[in-house]
Motif scaffolding. Structure first.
Motif, mmCIF file in Angstrom:
data_model
loop_
_atom_site.group_PDB
_atom_site.id
_atom_site.type_symbol
_atom_site.label_atom_id
_atom_site.label_comp_id
_atom_site.label_asym_id
_atom_site.label_seq_id
_atom_site.Cartn_x
_atom_site.Cartn_y
_atom_site.Cartn_z
ATOM 1 N N HIS A 8 -7.875 4.584 -11.942
ATOM 2 C CA HIS A 8 -6.491 4.485 -11.467
ATOM 3 C C HIS A 8 -5.701 5.627 -12.086
ATOM 4 O O HIS A 8 -5.463 5.652 -13.303
ATOM 5 C CB HIS A 8 -5.901 3.131 -11.883
ATOM 6 C CG HIS A 8 -4.545 2.859 -11.306
ATOM 7 N ND1 HIS A 8 -4.057 1.572 -11.162
ATOM 8 C CD2 HIS A 8 -3.562 3.668 -10.852
ATOM 9 C CE1 HIS A 8 -2.837 1.623 -10.635
ATOM 10 N NE2 HIS A 8 -2.514 2.897 -10.455
ATOM 11 N N THR A 10 -2.164 7.841 -11.931
ATOM 12 C CA THR A 10 -0.771 7.946 -11.487
ATOM 13 C C THR A 10 -0.189 9.239 -12.032
ATOM 14 O O THR A 10 -0.316 9.519 -13.234
ATOM 15 C CB THR A 10 0.059 6.756 -11.998
ATOM 16 O OG1 THR A 10 -0.531 5.532 -11.538
ATOM 17 C CG2 THR A 10 1.490 6.840 -11.505
ATOM 18 N N LEU A 27 -2.654 -1.968 -16.922
ATOM 19 C CA LEU A 27 -3.775 -1.337 -16.233
ATOM 20 C C LEU A 27 -5.136 -1.869 -16.675
ATOM 21 O O LEU A 27 -6.129 -1.674 -15.974
ATOM 22 C CB LEU A 27 -3.739 0.183 -16.463
ATOM 23 C CG LEU A 27 -2.512 0.918 -15.896
ATOM 24 C CD1 LEU A 27 -2.465 2.344 -16.420
ATOM 25 C CD2 LEU A 27 -2.535 0.899 -14.376
ATOM 26 N N TYR A 205 -6.916 -5.370 -8.758
ATOM 27 C CA TYR A 205 -7.624 -4.463 -7.864
ATOM 28 C C TYR A 205 -8.536 -5.255 -6.934
ATOM 29 O O TYR A 205 -8.964 -6.375 -7.258
ATOM 30 C CB TYR A 205 -8.482 -3.475 -8.660
ATOM 31 C CG TYR A 205 -7.699 -2.638 -9.640
ATOM 32 C CD1 TYR A 205 -6.962 -1.539 -9.210
ATOM 33 C CD2 TYR A 205 -7.705 -2.928 -11.003
ATOM 34 C CE1 TYR A 205 -6.244 -0.763 -10.102
ATOM 35 C CE2 TYR A 205 -7.000 -2.156 -11.907
ATOM 36 C CZ TYR A 205 -6.268 -1.071 -11.456
ATOM 37 O OH TYR A 205 -5.564 -0.316 -12.333
ATOM 38 N N SER A 217 -8.380 -0.647 -3.973
ATOM 39 C CA SER A 217 -6.927 -0.541 -3.923
ATOM 40 C C SER A 217 -6.332 -1.462 -4.959
ATOM 41 O O SER A 217 -6.970 -2.398 -5.448
ATOM 42 C CB SER A 217 -6.424 -0.937 -2.536
ATOM 43 O OG SER A 217 -6.702 -2.299 -2.272
ATOM 44 N N THR A 218 -5.061 -1.168 -5.322
ATOM 45 C CA THR A 218 -4.322 -2.177 -6.058
ATOM 46 C C THR A 218 -4.100 -3.347 -5.103
ATOM 47 O O THR A 218 -4.028 -3.171 -3.885
ATOM 48 C CB THR A 218 -2.977 -1.616 -6.548
ATOM 49 O OG1 THR A 218 -2.245 -1.096 -5.425
ATOM 50 C CG2 THR A 218 -3.188 -0.498 -7.560
ATOM 51 N N VAL A 279 -6.474 5.382 -6.499
ATOM 52 C CA VAL A 279 -7.208 4.218 -7.013
ATOM 53 C C VAL A 279 -8.584 4.182 -6.391
ATOM 54 O O VAL A 279 -8.718 4.265 -5.160
ATOM 55 C CB VAL A 279 -6.464 2.899 -6.724
ATOM 56 C CG1 VAL A 279 -7.267 1.704 -7.215
ATOM 57 C CG2 VAL A 279 -5.089 2.916 -7.368
#
Length: 286
Positions: A8, A10, A27, A205, A217-218, A279
């Motif tokens: 993941h 960001t 996370l 997730y 994906s989240t 992700v």
């Protein structure tokens, strides 16, 4: 057992250097008897310090403080875990809770009460009207009731990937007849509380092997407390009981409390940072 690797990343790009204020990161996956973390790495730039803690619901939180101005913030989390929940239906509900309605045991009521309280009191009438339209029989087997409501959301509402921050209220989702996974989870959670069942929001997730080799994906879903079974996950986006495709990161009484990355900055006015999020959740077969 399914062995998964989660990545993941960001990244924020600012037009000018800014002073980054402390950030709160959710996370790291939640460990339990079904989930074991083999390794976990958190890489952040610019220069920083990290303090790990557990919040009131035992979520693993990283609080990050920054030491220098920067025009870029990059947060990269990776984890390898073992997920043993191969059969999500391998549970038994206590006899007194097999049929709905029921009352939780007195010794559990104090702890569960906050999770039975409406999160959106202004939407009470809209949620009741929607539940009345489902023509649910009473009494009814508790799991059958939950499964029915879960599948109704999946089949009746249009899934929409929303880029906007935040969560729609259940009333908004009912009025729009559409929403994202977090919107559906909020609606299901509120419906459960309306039925007297303790429920909580889950962010995490989702592993999806049928799209591409490295996909994921989240995601968001709901857990309901069932005596004898504990907190059981229901995913109203797919209509399924959660299993080893679902990796929980954080739980909360309200959806707004558990964004993956939360923080702020000080800088020139009219800053419009560019945000990118990547992700990936893949299965390790070797």
């Amino acid at each position: 057992m399914r062995r998964l690797i989660i990545s993941h990343v960001t990244e924020y790009q600012f037009p000018n250097p800014v002073s980054l204020l402390p950030h709160r990161l959710l996370l790291r996956p939640r460990e339990n008897h079904n989930v074991r973390i083999e390794s976990s790495v958190l890489e952040i730039s610019p220069a920083h310090t990290v303090q790990w803690k557990r919040d009131v619901l035992d979520n693993s939180v990283a609080v990050v403080g920054f030491h220098e101005p920067s025009d870029r913030l990059r947060i990269a989390s990776s984890a390898i875990l073992q997920h043993y929940e191969d059969n999500p239906f391998d549970f038994l509900v206590d006899d007194f809770a097999v049929t709905h309605p029921f009352e939780y045991a007195k010794e559990d009521q104090v702890e569960l009460a906050p999770f039975q309280r409406a999160g959106y009191p202004a939407n009470r009438e809209a949620v009741q009207c929607w539940l009345d339209g489902l023509s649910l029989q009473r009494p009814m087997q508790t799991f059958t009731l939950l499964d029915r409501v879960n599948r109704e959301i999946t089949s009746r509402f249009l899934y929409r990937l929303r880029e906007e921050p935040g969560v729609q209220s259940p009333g908004q989702t009912l009025a729009l007849n559409s929403g994202s996974c977090r919107d559906f989870a909020a609606l299901f959670m509120e419906a459960c509380r309306h039925l007297g069942l303790a429920s909580r929001f889950v962010s995490g997730y989702l592993y999806t092997s049928d799209i591409e080799a490295e996909s994921g994906s989240t995601h968001a879903w709901t857990e309901v407390y069932l005596p004898g079974a504990g907190w059981k996950g229901f995913d109203p986006t797919s209509g399924e009981v959660t299993g080893n495709r679902h990796i929980a990161v954080a739980v909360a009484r309200r959806p707004e409390a558990v964004p993956p990355v939360a923080g702020s900055y000080l800088g020139p006015p009219d800053q419009h940072p560019l945000l990118s999020v990547d992700v990936r959740v893949s299965e390790l077969l070797a």
